[in-house]
Motif scaffolding. Structure first.
Motif, PDB file in Angstrom:
ATOM      1  N   HIS A 139       0.816  -1.213   0.000  1.00  0.00           N
ATOM      2  CA  HIS A 139       0.000   0.000   0.000  1.00  0.00           C
ATOM      3  C   HIS A 139       0.850   1.265   0.000  1.00  0.00           C
ATOM      4  N   THR A 140       2.147   1.122   0.292  1.00  0.00           N
ATOM      5  CA  THR A 140       3.035   2.278   0.391  1.00  0.00           C
ATOM      6  C   THR A 140       3.600   2.722  -0.952  1.00  0.00           C
ATOM      7  N   ARG A 141       3.351   1.959  -2.002  1.00  0.00           N
ATOM      8  CA  ARG A 141       3.894   2.275  -3.316  1.00  0.00           C
ATOM      9  C   ARG A 141       2.782   2.750  -4.253  1.00  0.00           C
ATOM     10  N   PRO A 142       3.133   3.423  -5.366  1.00  0.00           N
ATOM     11  CA  PRO A 142       2.113   3.814  -6.343  1.00  0.00           C
ATOM     12  C   PRO A 142       1.308   2.608  -6.813  1.00  0.00           C
ATOM     13  N   VAL A 143       0.025   2.803  -7.046  1.00  0.00           N
ATOM     14  CA  VAL A 143      -0.862   1.712  -7.437  1.00  0.00           C
ATOM     15  C   VAL A 143      -0.566   1.301  -8.878  1.00  0.00           C
ATOM     16  N   PRO A 144      -0.262   0.026  -9.123  1.00  0.00           N
ATOM     17  CA  PRO A 144      -0.044  -0.413 -10.513  1.00  0.00           C
ATOM     18  C   PRO A 144      -1.361  -0.394 -11.286  1.00  0.00           C
ATOM     19  N   VAL A 145      -1.357   0.200 -12.456  1.00  0.00           N
ATOM     20  CA  VAL A 145      -2.529   0.217 -13.341  1.00  0.00           C
ATOM     21  C   VAL A 145      -2.098  -0.296 -14.705  1.00  0.00           C
ATOM     22  N   SER A 146      -2.783  -1.316 -15.195  1.00  0.00           N
ATOM     23  CA  SER A 146      -2.456  -1.900 -16.489  1.00  0.00           C
ATOM     24  C   SER A 146      -3.601  -1.685 -17.459  1.00  0.00           C
ATOM     25  N   GLY A 147      -3.255  -1.400 -18.705  1.00  0.00           N
ATOM     26  CA  GLY A 147      -4.247  -1.254 -19.764  1.00  0.00           C
ATOM     27  C   GLY A 147      -4.207  -2.462 -20.679  1.00  0.00           C
ATOM     28  N   SER A 206      -8.686   4.205  -6.745  1.00  0.00           N
ATOM     29  CA  SER A 206      -9.592   4.977  -7.612  1.00  0.00           C
ATOM     30  C   SER A 206      -8.855   6.133  -8.267  1.00  0.00           C
ATOM     31  N   LEU A 207      -8.016   6.807  -7.492  1.00  0.00           N
ATOM     32  CA  LEU A 207      -7.241   7.938  -8.018  1.00  0.00           C
ATOM     33  C   LEU A 207      -6.301   7.474  -9.127  1.00  0.00           C
ATOM     34  N   ALA A 208      -5.664   6.326  -8.937  1.00  0.00           N
ATOM     35  CA  ALA A 208      -4.744   5.809  -9.955  1.00  0.00           C
ATOM     36  C   ALA A 208      -5.491   5.482 -11.249  1.00  0.00           C
ATOM     37  N   LEU A 209      -6.684   4.900 -11.143  1.00  0.00           N
ATOM     38  CA  LEU A 209      -7.480   4.604 -12.329  1.00  0.00           C
ATOM     39  C   LEU A 209      -7.853   5.887 -13.078  1.00  0.00           C
ATOM     40  N   LEU A 210      -8.242   6.916 -12.337  1.00  0.00           N
ATOM     41  CA  LEU A 210      -8.632   8.168 -12.974  1.00  0.00           C
ATOM     42  C   LEU A 210      -7.445   8.851 -13.648  1.00  0.00           C
ATOM     43  N   ASN A 211      -6.263   8.766 -13.047  1.00  0.00           N
ATOM     44  CA  ASN A 211      -5.077   9.351 -13.684  1.00  0.00           C
ATOM     45  C   ASN A 211      -4.756   8.644 -14.993  1.00  0.00           C
ATOM     46  N   ARG A 212      -4.883   7.314 -15.006  1.00  0.00           N
ATOM     47  CA  ARG A 212      -4.611   6.583 -16.243  1.00  0.00           C
ATOM     48  C   ARG A 212      -5.692   6.871 -17.289  1.00  0.00           C
ATOM     49  N   LEU A 213      -6.941   6.988 -16.850  1.00  0.00           N
ATOM     50  CA  LEU A 213      -8.021   7.330 -17.774  1.00  0.00           C
ATOM     51  C   LEU A 213      -7.819   8.724 -18.356  1.00  0.00           C
ATOM     52  N   GLU A 214      -7.338   9.637 -17.538  1.00  0.00           N
ATOM     53  CA  GLU A 214      -7.075  11.005 -17.978  1.00  0.00           C
ATOM     54  C   GLU A 214      -6.068  11.022 -19.123  1.00  0.00           C
ATOM     55  N   ASP A 215      -5.004  10.241 -18.999  1.00  0.00           N
ATOM     56  CA  ASP A 215      -4.003  10.171 -20.053  1.00  0.00           C
ATOM     57  C   ASP A 215      -4.545   9.470 -21.290  1.00  0.00           C
ATOM     58  N   LEU A 216      -5.314   8.412 -21.081  1.00  0.00           N
ATOM     59  CA  LEU A 216      -5.835   7.637 -22.206  1.00  0.00           C
ATOM     60  C   LEU A 216      -6.776   8.460 -23.080  1.00  0.00           C
ATOM     61  N   LEU A 217      -7.654   9.248 -22.450  1.00  0.00           N
ATOM     62  CA  LEU A 217      -8.675   9.994 -23.183  1.00  0.00           C
ATOM     63  C   LEU A 217      -8.284  11.433 -23.477  1.00  0.00           C
TER      64      LEU A 217
END
Length: 395
Positions: A139-147, A206-217
């Motif tokens: 939990h102490t590291r950035p959340v991994p998000v994969s597309g 949730s924040l990590a998902l939104l950041n990745r969505l922000e870049d994707l779109l």
């Protein structure tokens, strides 16, 4: 034929969907779409017939009072539309169709066909499904998000993985496959949630998902209080984990495995992308810089590191846990004992040291279409891969 009334002609529409249940560990995905709906004040224009898709003994309706009159809310899937500007603040707009609901209990093919019927009528250009799964990640590291996508051309253009998963799946996997057959470009974004603190909410995921969505779109998403909630969540878990030496040692072993796996990915391009996002947050007029279209490299989303100080958390929903069996070959460390330090009003989720969920006596199900190989048996050399599937949060 689906007939839509009162919906204006949409501009470059993209459909963004999330479903509570098996594909929604920590409620991270459904909470992300709910955040978009709330921040952009989405207008609901359609809802699926609940009786067609839900078992009401599994997902029960709720009763509430409205001005002294008793009313019932049925579990269903609702669609809303929002209009947003691009992330550089230059005035270019596009529309998002938000789909938020619960994984259906039955008739999944009809369910997906109805969603795709709306997509066709609205002229949707791409469908993005958000999901979250349990993994051996600290939990102490950035959340991994994969597309992940099944479209080779889309994978190359947007720097995504091609799906190679084989095994049990959830509604996210079924919907993505239905899109493939219908010729609709589809992407799934998966956030890895620490299995030892899996109960909702998980604002950091949730924040990590939104950041990745922000870049994707290529849109700018208002974060509201989400950054502060993510910081409060991590501080709360830090405090609870520090109270038990076994928990602290286990988290340290996950940190070492994660840092070793991530070291080659700390490229100048990834750092430049993160710095660019930081500048955009401070100045929406800042011009784009390096490689914004493809999003963050897998496992390098450092969204939490730039959160502002302070903040407050929301009380978690307590979830009972079952024993979690270690898998052969898993040398990332044995999950420590339950600290028993969950607090009702602490504003943070209590540490779950791997005791499972729901009291059924069975190990959690494997994930639906995670990025990469089959679920279960996570290799300690790649701590971003899931070991267990997402919990069934669709209550």
């Amino acid at each position: 034929m689906i007939e839509l009334e009162g919906v204006p002609e949409l501009i470059d529409p993209v459909m963004v969907a999330a479903f509570e249940g098996w594909n929604d560990a920590g409620d991270a995905a459904s909470a992300a779409v709910a955040h978009l709906d709330r921040e952009w004040k989405g207008e609901v224009f359609a809802a699926l017939d609940a009786e067609d898709y839900y078992d009401f003994q599994v997902n029960r309706p709720t009763v509430f009072l409205d001005g002294g009159v008793r009313k019932i809310t049925w579990p269903t899937t609702r669609l809303s539309v929002v209009r947003v500007g691009d992330k550089n603040g230059k005035g270019r707009t596009r529309d998002l169709v938000l789909v938020r609901g619960i994984e259906p209990s039955m008739r999944w093919r009809s369910f997906c066909n109805e969603i795709l019927g709306f997509a066709h009528e609205l002229g949707v250009e791409m469908l993005v499904v958000l999901g979250s799964l349990l993994g051996d990640t600290p939990h102490t590291r950035p959340v991994p998000v994969s597309g992940v996508t099944s479209d080779a051309e889309l994978a190359s253009r947007l720097d995504l993985e091609e799906s190679r998963y084989e095994g049990p799946t959830g509604i996210v996997g079924i919907l993505q496959e239905a899109c493939t057959h219908a010729g609709v470009p589809a992407v799934s974004l998966w956030a890895a949630v620490p299995h030892y603190v899996s109960q909702p909410p998980n604002p950091k995921a949730s924040l990590a998902l939104l950041n990745r969505l922000e870049d994707l779109l290529d849109v700018r998403i208002p974060l509201g209080e989400l950054s502060e909630d993510a910081r409060a969540w991590q501080l709360g878990v830090d405090q609870l984990a520090a109270e038990d030496s076994e928990v602290a040692e286990y988290v340290q072993s996950l940190e070492e495995a994660r840092d070793t796996a991530d070291l080659p990915e700390a490229s100048g391009e990834a750092i430049a992308r993160e710095f660019e996002r930081y500048l955009r947050r401070r100045d929406p007029q800042a011009p784009p810089g390096v490689a914004t279209e493809g999003g963050l490299a897998e496992g390098r989303d450092s969204s939490y590191l730039r959160d502002s100080a302070g903040g407050r958390g929301r009380p978690p929903r307590p979830v009972s846990k079952e024993p979690r069996e270690p898998k052969p070959g898993d040398d990332s460390g044995t999950p420590p004992k339950d600290t028993g330090t969950g607090q009702k009003d602490s504003g943070t989720a209590p540490v779950d040291t791997g005791k499972g969920n729901k009291g059924s006596g069975d190990a959690p199900d494997p994930p639906a279409d995670p990025p990469g190989g089959a679920p279960g048996g996570a290799d300690s050399a790649d701590s971003t891969r899931p070991e267990d599937g997402p919990e069934d949060a669709g209550n």
